[in-house]
Design a protein around this motif. Sequence first.
Motif, PDB file in Angstrom:
ATOM      1  N   SER A 297      20.029  46.689   2.851  1.00  0.00           N
ATOM      2  CA  SER A 297      20.702  47.394   1.760  1.00  0.00           C
ATOM      3  C   SER A 297      20.175  46.930   0.405  1.00  0.00           C
ATOM      4  N   ASN A 301      17.772  49.099  -2.289  1.00  0.00           N
ATOM      5  CA  ASN A 301      18.226  49.307  -3.660  1.00  0.00           C
ATOM      6  C   ASN A 301      17.296  48.665  -4.686  1.00  0.00           C
ATOM      7  N   ASP A 382      25.328  47.145  -1.382  1.00  0.00           N
ATOM      8  CA  ASP A 382      25.357  48.119  -2.472  1.00  0.00           C
ATOM      9  C   ASP A 382      26.159  47.590  -3.655  1.00  0.00           C
TER      10      ASP A 382
END
Length: 420
Positions: A297, A301, A382
Amino acid sequence: MDYSHVRDVDPAVADALEGEVDRQRETLAMIASENHVSEAVLEAQSSVLTNKYAEGYPGERYYGGCEFADEVEQLAIDRAKELWGAEHVNVQPHSGSQANMGVYLGMLDPGDTILSLDLTHGGHLSHGHPANFAGQVYDVEQYEVDPDTGTIDYEAVEEQAREVDPDIVISGYSAYTRDVDWERMGEIAEAVDAYHLADIAHITGLVAAGVHSSPVEHADFVTGSTHKTIRAGRGGIIMCREEYADDVDQAVIPGMQGGPLLHNIAGKAVGFEEALRPEFEEYARQTVDNATALGESLRENGLSLISGGTDNHLVLVDLRESHPDTTGKDVEEALEDVDIDADENTVPGETRSAFNPSGIRAGTPALTTRGFDEEAAREVGDLIHRTVDNVGDEDAKAEVADRVAKLCEAHPLYEDLPSR
């Protein structure tokens, strides 16, 4: 368990204890060395064994009245032997650092040479940092990870070992995200006639569960913490070959400490019993799966990970490329604002101060104890990314904090303990 007796005697301490219960319930603990022990371990650690002196070892104490102390300590020893397959175990060190001290004191002379990984590359203070006792008593030479891969270059370590001729080679780390080739490190130590100490402080539980390779058959000594991924009573442990048992035991007592903390040893015994159960392997495997999902994740990102990912319970983020003007301290403080606890950390090739470095370290042991799965771990990734991107944006951080609160509510912790 409650704090009613504490409150009767000392309301200020009771308030702090209950506040800490609330803090842990309402915070995502992602410091890689932290975990949440069970209520059973908490009870054992707060037991009447805190009253008992028992210098010595089971069956050979300097005090009377040790029959139950002996029973508890022997249970901890026997369970540790079963968990890790060790020939000899000492469960008395108060911490992983003291476990390392016990090995050094038992096997080295002042001025002997330690070869270990540099702190900024993922090593530990007790492996020879100049501010630590190890760096003050012993001559220390340090190796580094490969700057391009973020992993150990075993050929380079062997070459360095042949150059410096160490008395002990240390493997095992505090911020290294890949599986360690313990056998190769053992061969390097053997090639230069050095002892091999494997420090598994962070991965004790992963090794016990078989989701990380074990150094026990490849190292003369294995040290570790008993409260991180193993979730037992807080403290340290030394495992070694039987031929070194007397030297290690003498180094622990009378060499470096007197009375063992028997209430902590009781917590170790209970935690080891829990780790012997089939569900612990599921927990350890989920811890690694969650760290993998967290790392994916973060990387998706736009955050850079040292070594590109992880094989264990932690990820190490390098902020220099994606956020060159943001330090690890900036991120640690911003994450604390949104009720996520992670820690600033140095990265290989660090150019900033260790007190305000270029990376952050995050782990999944405590999240997994709360019941997080890969989907939840990805969501946390996130949230960390959003916080890194918005260190000074209070509105964005408020949105993250709200999502953190919902995750905490969905994964409750210590429901039977009192709160403020």
